[in-house]
Design a protein around this motif. Structure first.
Motif, PDB file in Angstrom:
ATOM      1  N   TYR A  79       2.689   2.485  -2.550  1.00  0.00           N
ATOM      2  CA  TYR A  79       1.697   1.458  -2.892  1.00  0.00           C
ATOM      3  C   TYR A  79       2.316   0.069  -2.837  1.00  0.00           C
ATOM      4  CZ  TYR A  79      -2.235  -0.764  -5.253  1.00  0.00           C
ATOM      5  OH  TYR A  79      -3.301  -1.565  -5.549  1.00  0.00           O
ATOM      6  N   ILE A  80       3.482  -0.092  -3.446  1.00  0.00           N
ATOM      7  CA  ILE A  80       4.144  -1.393  -3.473  1.00  0.00           C
ATOM      8  C   ILE A  80       4.547  -1.833  -2.063  1.00  0.00           C
ATOM      9  CG2 ILE A  80       6.163  -2.672  -4.286  1.00  0.00           C
ATOM     10  CD1 ILE A  80       4.040  -2.128  -6.429  1.00  0.00           C
ATOM     11  N   LEU A  81       5.140  -0.921  -1.305  1.00  0.00           N
ATOM     12  CA  LEU A  81       5.547  -1.256   0.063  1.00  0.00           C
ATOM     13  C   LEU A  81       4.338  -1.575   0.932  1.00  0.00           C
ATOM     14  CD1 LEU A  81       8.356   1.404   0.615  1.00  0.00           C
ATOM     15  CD2 LEU A  81       8.656  -1.082   0.484  1.00  0.00           C
ATOM     16  N   GLY A  82       3.240  -0.873   0.701  1.00  0.00           N
ATOM     17  CA  GLY A  82       2.014  -1.159   1.439  1.00  0.00           C
ATOM     18  C   GLY A  82       1.489  -2.551   1.132  1.00  0.00           C
ATOM     19  N   MET A  83       1.503  -2.936  -0.150  1.00  0.00           N
ATOM     20  CA  MET A  83       1.065  -4.274  -0.539  1.00  0.00           C
ATOM     21  C   MET A  83       1.961  -5.353   0.058  1.00  0.00           C
ATOM     22  SD  MET A  83      -0.096  -4.021  -4.562  1.00  0.00           S
ATOM     23  CE  MET A  83      -0.373  -5.787  -4.579  1.00  0.00           C
ATOM     24  N   VAL A  84       3.273  -5.125  -0.008  1.00  0.00           N
ATOM     25  CA  VAL A  84       4.230  -6.110   0.507  1.00  0.00           C
ATOM     26  C   VAL A  84       4.058  -6.307   2.003  1.00  0.00           C
ATOM     27  CG1 VAL A  84       6.679  -6.576   0.903  1.00  0.00           C
ATOM     28  CG2 VAL A  84       5.921  -5.732  -1.330  1.00  0.00           C
ATOM     29  N   THR A  85       3.995  -5.200   2.744  1.00  0.00           N
ATOM     30  CA  THR A  85       3.846  -5.314   4.197  1.00  0.00           C
ATOM     31  C   THR A  85       2.496  -5.923   4.574  1.00  0.00           C
ATOM     32  OG1 THR A  85       3.170  -2.976   4.217  1.00  0.00           O
ATOM     33  CG2 THR A  85       5.444  -3.474   4.819  1.00  0.00           C
ATOM     34  N   PHE A  86       1.472  -5.642   3.774  1.00  0.00           N
ATOM     35  CA  PHE A  86       0.165  -6.250   4.033  1.00  0.00           C
ATOM     36  C   PHE A  86       0.226  -7.763   3.916  1.00  0.00           C
ATOM     37  CE2 PHE A  86      -3.635  -8.097   2.016  1.00  0.00           C
ATOM     38  CZ  PHE A  86      -4.542  -7.949   3.049  1.00  0.00           C
ATOM     39  N   TRP A  87       0.916  -8.269   2.871  1.00  0.00           N
ATOM     40  CA  TRP A  87       0.976  -9.718   2.661  1.00  0.00           C
ATOM     41  C   TRP A  87       1.979 -10.387   3.600  1.00  0.00           C
ATOM     42  CZ3 TRP A  87      -2.556 -12.512   0.459  1.00  0.00           C
ATOM     43  CH2 TRP A  87      -3.402 -11.920  -0.486  1.00  0.00           C
ATOM     44  N   GLY A  95      -2.884  -6.840 -12.923  1.00  0.00           N
ATOM     45  CA  GLY A  95      -2.159  -6.234 -11.818  1.00  0.00           C
ATOM     46  C   GLY A  95      -1.397  -4.996 -12.243  1.00  0.00           C
ATOM     47  N   ALA A  96      -0.745  -5.065 -13.422  1.00  0.00           N
ATOM     48  CA  ALA A  96       0.031  -3.929 -13.917  1.00  0.00           C
ATOM     49  C   ALA A  96      -0.877  -2.730 -14.196  1.00  0.00           C
ATOM     50  CB  ALA A  96       0.780  -4.322 -15.182  1.00  0.00           C
ATOM     51  N   PHE A  97      -2.026  -2.974 -14.841  1.00  0.00           N
ATOM     52  CA  PHE A  97      -2.958  -1.891 -15.137  1.00  0.00           C
ATOM     53  C   PHE A  97      -3.550  -1.316 -13.855  1.00  0.00           C
ATOM     54  CE2 PHE A  97      -2.728  -3.321 -19.478  1.00  0.00           C
ATOM     55  CZ  PHE A  97      -3.077  -2.212 -20.230  1.00  0.00           C
ATOM     56  N   GLY A  98      -3.878  -2.205 -12.902  1.00  0.00           N
ATOM     57  CA  GLY A  98      -4.441  -1.752 -11.641  1.00  0.00           C
ATOM     58  C   GLY A  98      -3.472  -0.887 -10.859  1.00  0.00           C
ATOM     59  N   ILE A  99      -2.214  -1.328 -10.788  1.00  0.00           N
ATOM     60  CA  ILE A  99      -1.195  -0.555 -10.075  1.00  0.00           C
ATOM     61  C   ILE A  99      -0.946   0.772 -10.785  1.00  0.00           C
ATOM     62  CG2 ILE A  99       1.252  -0.485  -9.454  1.00  0.00           C
ATOM     63  CD1 ILE A  99       1.087  -3.492  -8.910  1.00  0.00           C
ATOM     64  N   PHE A 100      -0.925   0.742 -12.122  1.00  0.00           N
ATOM     65  CA  PHE A 100      -0.712   1.976 -12.885  1.00  0.00           C
ATOM     66  C   PHE A 100      -1.783   3.006 -12.545  1.00  0.00           C
ATOM     67  CE2 PHE A 100      -1.735   4.661 -16.529  1.00  0.00           C
ATOM     68  CZ  PHE A 100      -0.497   5.239 -16.789  1.00  0.00           C
TER      69      PHE A 100
END
Length: 231
Positions: free
Chosen positions: A208-216, A178-183
């Motif tokens: 990116y982080i806010l998009g992932m959070v709102t998606f979940w 996950g860390a490598f993918g987000i990087f």
């Protein structure tokens, strides 16, 4: 006089029988191997921002079609996780086991089994945040979404590499995936907008982080509402 083509519509008067060569050609056509899927991957590794910008504004024949790219790369990840029996993946969801299966669990399970479609939907949320953070740039929502298809598709290939590493090493490395993918995704997004500005990468990270959070959050809310209404 016999003709190989219909004089009215131009279609062949007879079609070739489906055989091995036909199947191989169809697969190559769908994946655009003749246009270079490996070339696409290489370009997205070396210089994602410039190559995606060129795809949007100059030449759309050099790279694999973005929707096909993210679906295929997500499919590769899904196949590898099932092949090597790595069920956790890079997203984990735990629910209290009381003997019932909630709608939230069903939705999350569907997402984990259909990463191709899920990534496109997640891209919609991330694109909305990117549009907010980078509103001064002249990219519309759909262009940003296309950019994310390339970027998130490469993210799925990164996760796939970690799946293979875990299968070979017999050591849990998916926590690092996950860390490598987000990087990579944040780096590629920053390259796409303004690679020489640190603020591009910072805004890309938060989008990116806010998009992932709102998606979940979205499927959780839908699942809870459905469960409440159905009771």
């Amino acid at each position: 006089m016999d003709s190989k083509y219909c004089p009215d519509c131009g279609h062949p008067s007879s079609i070739k029988r489906i055989d091995r060569k036909y199947i191989i050609h169809e697969i190559e056509h769908v994946l655009h191997f003749e246009r270079g899927i490996l070339y696409t991957i290489r370009e997205l590794i070396l210089n994602p921002g410039e190559n995606i910008r060129k795809y949007l504004s100059e030449n759309r024949s050099r790279l694999v079609k973005p929707i096909i790219f993210i679906i295929v790369t997500s499919l590769i990840y899904t196949i590898l996780t099932h092949l090597f029996h790595i069920e956790d993946g890079y997203v984990k969801y735990h629910e209290v086991n009381d003997g019932t299966v909630s709608t939230v669990s069903k939705i999350v399970k569907w997402i984990q089994e259909h990463y191709g479609y899920a990534n496109i939907m997640m891209g919609i949320f991330i694109a909305l945040w990117l549009q907010l953070f980078f509103r001064k740039f002249n990219y519309n929502f759909y262009e940003v979404l296309i950019m994310l298809c390339f970027v998130m598709g490469m993210g799925m290939l990164i996760f796939s590499v970690f799946v293979i590493l875990q299968a070979i090493m017999h050591f849990n490395v998916m926590s690092f995936a996950g860390a490598f993918g987000i990087f990579y995704c944040v780096w590629a997004i920053g390259q796409f907008y303004f690679k020489s500005k640190v603020s591009s990468y910072i805004k890309g990270f938060f989008a990116y982080i806010l998009g992932m959070v709102t998606f979940w959050i979205f499927p959780v809310i839908i699942g809870i509402v459905i469960d409440v209404v159905s009771k």
